[in-house]
Design a protein around this motif. Structure first.
Motif, PDB file in Angstrom:
ATOM      1  N   ASP A  12       0.809  -1.235   0.000  1.00  7.08           N
ATOM      2  CA  ASP A  12       0.000   0.000   0.000  1.00  7.08           C
ATOM      3  C   ASP A  12       0.841   1.283   0.000  1.00  7.08           C
ATOM      4  O   ASP A  12       0.570   2.215   0.775  1.00  7.08           O
ATOM      5  N   PHE A  17      -1.675   7.244   1.725  1.00  6.34           N
ATOM      6  CA  PHE A  17      -0.960   6.887   2.959  1.00  6.34           C
ATOM      7  C   PHE A  17       0.353   7.650   3.096  1.00  6.34           C
ATOM      8  O   PHE A  17       0.978   7.628   4.160  1.00  6.34           O
ATOM      9  N   ASP A  54      -4.516  -0.893  -1.889  1.00 10.95           N
ATOM     10  CA  ASP A  54      -5.812  -0.728  -1.241  1.00 10.95           C
ATOM     11  C   ASP A  54      -6.719  -0.069  -2.289  1.00 10.95           C
ATOM     12  O   ASP A  54      -6.354   0.971  -2.857  1.00 10.95           O
ATOM     13  N   TRP A  90     -12.277   4.682   9.048  1.00 13.02           N
ATOM     14  CA  TRP A  90     -11.202   5.465   8.452  1.00 13.02           C
ATOM     15  C   TRP A  90     -11.743   6.661   7.681  1.00 13.02           C
ATOM     16  O   TRP A  90     -12.875   6.618   7.180  1.00 13.02           O
ATOM     17  N   HIS A  93     -10.329   6.926   1.794  1.00  3.19           N
ATOM     18  CA  HIS A  93      -8.957   6.777   1.281  1.00  3.19           C
ATOM     19  C   HIS A  93      -8.949   5.724   0.179  1.00  3.19           C
ATOM     20  O   HIS A  93      -9.788   4.825   0.153  1.00  3.19           O
ATOM     21  N   LEU A 158       3.174   0.413   4.078  1.00  5.26           N
ATOM     22  CA  LEU A 158       2.301   1.147   4.993  1.00  5.26           C
ATOM     23  C   LEU A 158       1.000   0.378   5.205  1.00  5.26           C
ATOM     24  O   LEU A 158       0.514  -0.255   4.273  1.00  5.26           O
ATOM     25  N   ALA A 159       0.429   0.429   6.348  1.00  6.69           N
ATOM     26  CA  ALA A 159       1.030   0.985   7.557  1.00  6.69           C
ATOM     27  C   ALA A 159       1.477  -0.184   8.437  1.00  6.69           C
ATOM     28  O   ALA A 159       0.858  -1.241   8.431  1.00  6.69           O
ATOM     29  N   TYR A 162      -1.189  -1.997  10.590  1.00 12.96           N
ATOM     30  CA  TYR A 162      -2.401  -2.536   9.945  1.00 12.96           C
ATOM     31  C   TYR A 162      -2.022  -3.457   8.787  1.00 12.96           C
ATOM     32  O   TYR A 162      -1.848  -4.661   8.968  1.00 12.96           O
ATOM     33  N   CYS A 163      -1.897  -2.903   7.591  1.00 13.58           N
ATOM     34  CA  CYS A 163      -1.760  -3.782   6.426  1.00 13.58           C
ATOM     35  C   CYS A 163      -0.414  -4.487   6.372  1.00 13.58           C
ATOM     36  O   CYS A 163      -0.335  -5.650   5.942  1.00 13.58           O
TER      37      CYS A 163
HETATM   38  C1  VGL Z   1      -4.550   0.562   5.736  1.00 11.96           C
HETATM   39  C2  VGL Z   1      -6.111   1.509   7.100  1.00 11.96           C
HETATM   40  C3  VGL Z   1      -7.095   1.347   6.136  1.00 11.96           C
HETATM   41  C4  VGL Z   1      -3.136   0.167   5.530  1.00 11.96           C
HETATM   42  C5  VGL Z   1      -5.512   0.386   4.769  1.00 11.96           C
HETATM   43  O1  VGL Z   1      -2.677   0.113   4.370  1.00 11.96           O
HETATM   44  O2  VGL Z   1      -2.440  -0.102   6.550  1.00 11.96           O
HETATM   45  N1  VGL Z   1      -4.864   1.111   6.902  1.00 11.96           N
HETATM   46  N2  VGL Z   1      -6.778   0.776   4.974  1.00 11.96           N
END
Ligand code: VGL
Ligand code: ZN
Length: 215
Positions: A12, A17, A54, A90, A93, A158-159, A162-163
């Protein structure tokens, strides 16, 4: 070579991001240089470079704007496929087709062998590049890695909390030796970074600096 065939997964690395994006991760632009260096090294060794993207429809359940009772960064329990999952709300995005959803133009698309899109189902989120958050559906990522006889996966992007984290955990589950390049990732919540790294270590993810990774 110290190990078998390697894949580098760019998680991502998209405008939303990066700094100034709609879900900007603090200091995220600082990962670009180490990521680009790693891409060059992996390509030199005939490794595979795969980017996750994403890629949400505008009516995606993870957007606070689609949940009138919620503000960004609150959580909400959401049902999908018979499971209750706690979903972070969120800011909008990575909406399909927008500038924010584009992979950073600092990264040459010519270097990317495959792009795996995720988060396309409006009813469920997908942090990992391998599957949605409920494992209701899996992506092409594991198949791509198996078909290319990959045994080691290096994860950047990123991040971190999370991902990147969920992609690392699934990479271990799918049987790959998994390395997180810790200087090529940044978290949404810097207070979560230590907990994330120790959870990953406890699941056998190797945490290394780019300079320590044997290629
Ligand atoms: C992500 C929050 C929402 C990420 C993706 O890439 O970490 N974080 N969607
Ligand atoms: Zn998302």
């Amino acid at each position: 070579m110290a190990q078998g065939k390697i894949a580098l997964i760019l998680v991502d690395i998209q405008n939303d991001f990066l700094e100034k994006g709609s879900l900007a991760v603090a200091n995220s632009n600082s990962i670009l240089e180490p990521v680009i260096d790693l891409i060059t090294k992996v390509k030199c060794k005939q490794g595979l470079v795969i980017a996750t993207q994403d890629w949400h429809p505008s009516n995606h359940i993870s957007f606070a704007s689609n949940n009138s009772d919620k503000q960004p960064f609150e959580t909400k329990d959401i049902e999908y496929d018979g499971n209750l999952v706690t979903q972070v709300m969120w800011p909008d995005h990575c909406v399909q087709g927008t500038f924010g959803a584009k992979i950073s133009d600092k990264i040459s698309l010519d270097d990317i062998d495959y792009i795996v899109q995720k988060g396309t189902n409006p009813r469920v989120d997908s942090y990992s590049g391998f599957a949605d958050n409920n494992y209701s559906e899996i992506t092409q990522l594991a198949k791509i890695l198996y078909q290319n006889h990959i045994d080691t996966v290096i994860v950047v992007g990123l991040a971190a909390d999370y991902c990147v984290k969920e992609t690392c955990l699934d990479s271990v589950k799918f049987g790959f030796k998994t390395i997180l390049a810790m200087d090529a990732t940044k978290p949404v919540d810097s207070n979560q970074l230590e907990a994330t790294l120790s959870q990953l270590k406890s699941k056998s993810v190797l945490i290394q600096l780019c300079s320590e990774i044997e290629l």
